[in-house]
Design a protein around this motif. Structure first.
Motif, short mmCIF file in Angstrom:
data_model
loop_
_atom_site.label_atom_id
_atom_site.label_comp_id
_atom_site.label_asym_id
_atom_site.label_seq_id
_atom_site.Cartn_x
_atom_site.Cartn_y
_atom_site.Cartn_z
N THR A 154 -14.71 26.01 5.45
CA THR A 154 -13.46 26.50 6.04
C THR A 154 -13.22 27.97 5.71
O THR A 154 -12.40 28.61 6.35
CB THR A 154 -12.26 25.69 5.52
OG1 THR A 154 -12.14 25.90 4.11
CG2 THR A 154 -12.42 24.21 5.82
N ASP A 207 -5.03 11.74 3.57
CA ASP A 207 -5.24 10.42 4.16
C ASP A 207 -4.02 10.11 5.04
O ASP A 207 -2.90 10.08 4.54
CB ASP A 207 -5.37 9.39 3.04
CG ASP A 207 -5.68 8.01 3.56
OD1 ASP A 207 -5.19 7.65 4.65
OD2 ASP A 207 -6.39 7.27 2.86
N GLY A 266 -9.29 21.73 7.57
CA GLY A 266 -9.57 20.73 6.57
C GLY A 266 -9.71 21.15 5.14
O GLY A 266 -10.28 20.44 4.34
N ARG A 317 -7.18 18.24 3.18
CA ARG A 317 -7.13 17.05 4.03
C ARG A 317 -6.35 15.94 3.33
O ARG A 317 -6.48 15.74 2.13
CB ARG A 317 -8.55 16.56 4.33
CG ARG A 317 -9.35 17.55 5.13
CD ARG A 317 -10.74 17.03 5.47
NE ARG A 317 -11.36 16.37 4.35
CZ ARG A 317 -11.93 15.15 4.40
NH1 ARG A 317 -11.96 14.47 5.51
NH2 ARG A 317 -12.47 14.63 3.34
N PRO A 366 -19.82 24.49 0.63
CA PRO A 366 -20.35 23.12 0.61
C PRO A 366 -21.34 22.96 -0.55
O PRO A 366 -22.10 23.88 -0.87
CB PRO A 366 -21.07 22.99 1.96
CG PRO A 366 -20.43 24.03 2.83
CD PRO A 366 -20.08 25.16 1.91
N LEU A 405 -7.32 13.91 0.11
CA LEU A 405 -8.73 13.51 0.22
C LEU A 405 -9.68 14.60 -0.26
O LEU A 405 -10.83 14.32 -0.58
CB LEU A 405 -9.07 13.17 1.68
CG LEU A 405 -8.40 11.94 2.27
CD1 LEU A 405 -8.72 11.85 3.75
CD2 LEU A 405 -8.86 10.69 1.54
N ARG A 425 -11.85 18.32 0.28
CA ARG A 425 -12.74 18.84 1.33
C ARG A 425 -13.77 17.77 1.66
O ARG A 425 -14.07 16.91 0.85
CB ARG A 425 -13.43 20.10 0.84
CG ARG A 425 -12.48 21.21 0.49
CD ARG A 425 -13.26 22.40 -0.05
NE ARG A 425 -12.37 23.32 -0.73
CZ ARG A 425 -11.74 24.31 -0.14
NH1 ARG A 425 -11.89 24.51 1.14
NH2 ARG A 425 -10.95 25.11 -0.83
N ASN A 426 -14.37 17.89 2.84
CA ASN A 426 -15.38 16.89 3.19
C ASN A 426 -16.75 17.21 2.60
O ASN A 426 -17.68 16.42 2.72
CB ASN A 426 -15.45 16.69 4.71
CG ASN A 426 -15.94 17.92 5.45
OD1 ASN A 426 -16.49 18.85 4.86
ND2 ASN A 426 -15.72 17.93 6.76
N GLY A 427 -16.91 18.37 1.98
CA GLY A 427 -18.15 18.71 1.30
C GLY A 427 -19.26 19.20 2.20
O GLY A 427 -20.35 19.52 1.74
N VAL A 428 -19.00 19.28 3.49
CA VAL A 428 -20.03 19.68 4.45
C VAL A 428 -19.62 20.93 5.21
O VAL A 428 -20.37 21.89 5.31
CB VAL A 428 -20.33 18.53 5.44
CG1 VAL A 428 -21.35 18.98 6.47
CG2 VAL A 428 -20.80 17.30 4.69
N GLU A 429 -18.41 20.92 5.75
CA GLU A 429 -17.96 22.03 6.57
C GLU A 429 -17.37 23.15 5.71
O GLU A 429 -16.74 22.90 4.70
CB GLU A 429 -16.92 21.54 7.59
CG GLU A 429 -17.53 20.56 8.58
CD GLU A 429 -16.49 19.95 9.48
OE1 GLU A 429 -16.62 20.11 10.70
OE2 GLU A 429 -15.54 19.34 8.96
#
Length: 200
Positions: free
Chosen positions: A100, A85, A80, A83, A38, A92, A94-98
């Motif tokens: 993996t 859409d 994720g 990920r 992250p 999309l 990575r969500n940048g927080v979690e």
């Protein structure tokens, strides 16, 4: 897959083997695959190097997958890395927080690869390491290896795998550079060949 010889109903010929690469270049790479950690995480490390063939030449079309645990040694259970859409099917990222723990990197035109991930924690009796899978032209099967990061010499000396491979252990330990950066070249064969693992 089996090829059937229709001229004789009793004769079945095996399909010829082919290499694992470089035919994956279209579908398997994904944007940001090298950015596993992250953004801004304090335990982020960069691991980079080259994938080299038996003559020591870099491979511009190899593929490296990296897995690693959290810094506390636990295995990530988060989905994720890739990920999409659900409405458009677009990527999309990575969500940048979690975290993996997994990434996929294609070597560049010079055979270089890198990943930014979290420094792995120890699991069981092993010293901390990253698991690696290598795909490249000329290989009939992908190859598995490990990247151990320097820093805890006692843990490295006691690691069961490093003990077992003896003097070849250096092919599994990354070199330390400045700024939490480590160099790890993957040599597919020849002098200094990286130790590869077989899972049964």
């Amino acid at each position: 897959m089996t090829k059937i010889d229709t001229s004789s109903p009793e004769r079945v010929l095996p399909t010829p083997s082919h290499t694992v690469g470089p035919f994956y270049g279209y579908a398997l790479p994904f944007r940001g695959g090298e950015e596993i950690a992250p953004l801004g995480h304090p335990d982020t490390v960069t691991v980079h190097g080259y994938v080299l063939d038996g003559a020591g030449k870099p491979l511009p079309d190899a593929f490296v997958e990296v897995w690693g645990p959290h810094p506390d040694g636990t295995v990530p259970q988060v989905d994720g890395s890739i990920r999409r859409d659900p409405a458009t099917g677009g990527y999309l990222g990575r969500n940048g927080v979690e975290f993996t723990g997994w990434g996929r990197v294609q070597t560049d035109a010079n055979g270089h690869w890198y990943t930014r991930t979290l420094r792995p924690g120890a699991r069981g009796r092993s010293a901390p390491y990253l698991s690696v899978c290598v795909f490249a032209r000329g290989l009939l099967m992908h190859l598995f290896t490990r990247i151990y990061l320097p820093g805890d010499e006692a843990a490295l000396a006691a690691d069961p795998l490093l003990t077992q491979v003896g003097e070849r252990r250096d092919t599994l330990i990354a070199g330390e550079e400045a700024g939490a950066t480590y160099r790890f070249d993957i040599r597919l064969q020849g002098e200094g060949e990286t130790v590869f693992l077989e899972f049964q």
